[in-house]
Motif scaffolding. Structure first.
Motif, PDB file in Angstrom:
ATOM      1  N   LEU A 160       0.833  -1.209   0.000  1.00 34.34           N
ATOM      2  CA  LEU A 160       0.000   0.000   0.000  1.00 34.34           C
ATOM      3  C   LEU A 160       0.864   1.254   0.000  1.00 34.34           C
ATOM      4  O   LEU A 160       1.670   1.472   0.898  1.00 34.34           O
ATOM      5  CB  LEU A 160      -0.911  -0.006   1.237  1.00 34.34           C
ATOM      6  N   LYS A 167      -4.723  -8.436   0.322  1.00 31.15           N
ATOM      7  CA  LYS A 167      -4.337  -7.522   1.428  1.00 31.15           C
ATOM      8  C   LYS A 167      -4.281  -6.061   0.983  1.00 31.15           C
ATOM      9  O   LYS A 167      -3.491  -5.274   1.471  1.00 31.15           O
ATOM     10  CB  LYS A 167      -3.005  -7.968   2.054  1.00 31.15           C
ATOM     11  N   SER A 168      -5.158  -5.717   0.049  1.00 32.64           N
ATOM     12  CA  SER A 168      -5.083  -4.379  -0.530  1.00 32.64           C
ATOM     13  C   SER A 168      -5.746  -3.313   0.343  1.00 32.64           C
ATOM     14  O   SER A 168      -5.516  -2.130   0.143  1.00 32.64           O
ATOM     15  CB  SER A 168      -5.710  -4.373  -1.931  1.00 32.64           C
ATOM     16  N   ARG A 169      -6.569  -3.718   1.294  1.00 34.88           N
ATOM     17  CA  ARG A 169      -7.229  -2.694   2.109  1.00 34.88           C
ATOM     18  C   ARG A 169      -6.261  -2.140   3.166  1.00 34.88           C
ATOM     19  O   ARG A 169      -6.008  -0.946   3.220  1.00 34.88           O
ATOM     20  CB  ARG A 169      -8.490  -3.273   2.779  1.00 34.88           C
ATOM     21  N   LEU A 170      -5.697  -3.029   3.952  1.00 31.50           N
ATOM     22  CA  LEU A 170      -4.769  -2.565   5.003  1.00 31.50           C
ATOM     23  C   LEU A 170      -3.340  -2.425   4.481  1.00 31.50           C
ATOM     24  O   LEU A 170      -2.535  -1.679   5.030  1.00 31.50           O
ATOM     25  CB  LEU A 170      -4.784  -3.544   6.176  1.00 31.50           C
ATOM     26  N   GLY A 171      -3.020  -3.180   3.427  1.00 31.42           N
ATOM     27  CA  GLY A 171      -1.666  -3.148   2.865  1.00 31.42           C
ATOM     28  C   GLY A 171      -0.820  -4.290   3.419  1.00 31.42           C
ATOM     29  O   GLY A 171      -0.691  -4.452   4.633  1.00 31.42           O
ATOM     30  N   ASN A 192      -2.902   2.598   9.118  1.00 32.14           N
ATOM     31  CA  ASN A 192      -3.613   1.325   9.298  1.00 32.14           C
ATOM     32  C   ASN A 192      -2.991   0.495  10.422  1.00 32.14           C
ATOM     33  O   ASN A 192      -3.704  -0.110  11.228  1.00 32.14           O
ATOM     34  CB  ASN A 192      -3.596   0.513   7.999  1.00 32.14           C
ATOM     35  N   LYS A 223      -0.396   5.968   4.683  1.00 37.97           N
ATOM     36  CA  LYS A 223      -1.687   5.292   4.861  1.00 37.97           C
ATOM     37  C   LYS A 223      -1.458   3.915   5.530  1.00 37.97           C
ATOM     38  O   LYS A 223      -2.213   3.516   6.424  1.00 37.97           O
ATOM     39  CB  LYS A 223      -2.371   5.129   3.486  1.00 37.97           C
ATOM     40  N   ASP A 228      -8.570  -7.333   7.222  1.00 33.66           N
ATOM     41  CA  ASP A 228      -8.320  -6.761   5.893  1.00 33.66           C
ATOM     42  C   ASP A 228      -9.450  -7.143   4.924  1.00 33.66           C
ATOM     43  O   ASP A 228      -9.976  -6.297   4.215  1.00 33.66           O
ATOM     44  CB  ASP A 228      -6.972  -7.262   5.356  1.00 33.66           C
ATOM     45  N   GLY A 229      -9.798  -8.440   4.928  1.00 36.11           N
ATOM     46  CA  GLY A 229     -10.960  -8.901   4.170  1.00 36.11           C
ATOM     47  C   GLY A 229     -10.794  -8.989   2.665  1.00 36.11           C
ATOM     48  O   GLY A 229     -11.742  -9.304   1.968  1.00 36.11           O
ATOM     49  N   THR A 230      -9.627  -8.712   2.125  1.00 39.64           N
ATOM     50  CA  THR A 230      -9.445  -8.815   0.663  1.00 39.64           C
ATOM     51  C   THR A 230      -8.535  -9.999   0.346  1.00 39.64           C
ATOM     52  O   THR A 230      -7.827 -10.501   1.224  1.00 39.64           O
ATOM     53  CB  THR A 230      -8.788  -7.540   0.072  1.00 39.64           C
ATOM     54  N   GLU A 275      -6.458   0.726  12.895  1.00 38.00           N
ATOM     55  CA  GLU A 275      -7.305  -0.482  12.838  1.00 38.00           C
ATOM     56  C   GLU A 275      -6.591  -1.740  13.322  1.00 38.00           C
ATOM     57  O   GLU A 275      -7.162  -2.559  14.036  1.00 38.00           O
ATOM     58  CB  GLU A 275      -7.722  -0.736  11.390  1.00 38.00           C
TER      59      GLU A 275
END
Ligand SMILES: C=C(OP(=O)(O)O)C(=O)O
Ligand SMILES: [Mg+2]
Length: 412
Positions: A52, A104-108, A71, A67, A99-101, A75
């Motif tokens: 990220l 791992k693209s949401r939190l990085g 994170n 960012k 993260d849920g993706t 979070e």
């Protein structure tokens, strides 16, 4: 309970290409600190977990990781606060579900790996034992890896114009890790002299290998053979050669655009076969593109008995792609880069999967790295057998080799 996570602090530090990267501190309620920095690739695989980066570049630096830091400190800390650093699996799995993706693209993946590795460092520090011993337990931490020193840089790692990305020497004839490092340094300095004699520049690429403007990869190999001999070693007996063409970088529109030619997979396989019949090559990594599974099958059929064939971009340290490779008899070894997958637990799972299937393991740095030497401890802890961390003459590379010299001393 010991080692409960109290605080997570992230910061931007610089990597060896001068770009920002994330370093994470995990602090336990006893005030014990675990710290880890995350490296960054240039020839990255399409299926790697996402690093990220901020949208806007900084004024004088590459894109930042503020960012990712937010994170980790926000979070991720909220999710992990109060968990014990000894529950590595729980820590990693709760970050994965938070993260849920898929990638791992949401939190990085950089934020997650920084936290994951820092937790294991805090655990080792709490027990007051070396990291390799904590990670390896009673079963692990027995053998030092053979180093693969990258002494000529091409591809995306230098402006040498050479299509193959990495030309490495493998000092398998050395009797200790320390001796292997000495072999590496001896060849490196002979190579410098030989290149200078022929008026080639001796400036270095991203991983500290020389970056001479040579016309062909074969020329680079010939220089290396000469350097091995000039250093008083026997090519193929004391020291052999490993290559990482990083072929995804020169694959386009169904063809390999290699040394001025437009080649099909089978022609690349023929090229490698011929090269391996002339020179003492023991290992080829990413000889073909990450999507070229049929080509990889052919490569493995043709050369898998004779050579180590290492999957980097094609497996991206991900057990899902590795399992497919094992089923389809693709490659016989895997490159392990923890930041391709994003947590320590998943890295260990992939290593275990590979070892179960009899695949070789090459622990690996990234082309932009830091002084963090986590992978050295991880290599010993998992008995990986091999490590590649660049040349012998840049500190972000030497931090790995020097740490292994210390571990060897402790284990003996
Ligand atoms: C270390 C490598 O390079 P990067 O970190 O640029 O992916 C590699 O391709 O093996
Ligand atoms: Mg590679």
């Amino acid at each position: 309970m010991q080692g409960l996570i109290k605080q997570i602090k992230g910061r931007e530090i610089l990597d060896s290409r001068g770009n920002p990267t994330i370093e994470v501190d995990v602090i336990t309620i006893e005030g014990v600190l675990g710290r880890a920095a995350v490296p960054s690739g240039a020839s990255t695989g399409e299926n790697e977990a996402l690093e990220l980066r901020d949208k806007e570049p900084k004024r004088y630096l590459g894109k930042g990781v503020t960012k990712a830091i937010q994170n980790a400190e926000g979070e991720i800390l909220t999710q992990l606060q109060g968990l014990s650093v000894f529950n590595q699996k729980q820590i990693d799995h709760s970050m994965i579900s938070l993260d849920g993706t898929e990638n791992k693209s949401r939190l990085g993946a950089n934020a997650m790996l920084g936290v994951s590795l820092a937790c294991s460092r805090a655990a080792a520090a709490t027990l007051n034992i070396p990291l390799y011993q904590y990670l390896g337990g009673i079963q692990g931490s027995r053998s030092l890896p053979t180093p693969l020193f990258n002494i000529i840089n091409g591809g995306a790692h230098a402006d040498s114009g050479i299509d193959i990305q990495e030309f490495m020497i493998v000092p398998h004839g050395a009797h200790s890790f320390r001796e292997a490092v000495r072999f590496g340094a001896e060849v490196y300095y002979q190579l410098k002299g030989l290149l200078a004699e022929k008026d080639f520049v001796t400036a270095v690429g991203d991983e500290g290998g020389f970056a001479p403007r040579l016309d062909t990869s074969e020329e680079a190999i010939q220089f290396i053979i000469q350097a091995i001999e000039a250093a008083g070693h026997r090519p193929g007996i004391d020291i052999s050669i490993a290559l990482d063409p990083a072929a995804s970088e020169f694959f386009d529109g169904g063809y390999y655009h290699f040394e001025g030619k437009k080649l099909q997979s089978k022609e690349m396989v023929e090229y490698y076969k011929n090269l391996a019949s002339i020179y003492p090559i023991v290992s080829i990594e990413d000889g073909l593109d990450e999507q070229d599974w049929d080509g990889w099958s052919l490569l493995t059929q043709q050369l898998g008995e004779q050579l180590q064939l290492v999957g980097d971009d094609i497996f991206v340290t991900n057990s899902r792609f590795l399992k497919k490779g094992i089923q389809e008899h693709v490659a016989n070894a895997i490159l392990i880069k923890p930041n391709q997958i994003g947590t320590l637990t998943e890295t260990l799972d992939t290593i275990q999967e590979a070892q179960k299937a009899g695949y070789g393991i090459v622990m690996s740095h990234r082309s932009a790295d830091t002084e963090d030497s986590f992978i050295s401890d991880l290599a010993v802890a998992t008995n990986s057998g091999q490590i590649k961390a660049g040349s012998v003459a840049r500190s972000e590379r030497l931090s790995k080799y020097n740490q292994l010299i210390r571990i060897e001393e402790q284990l003996s």
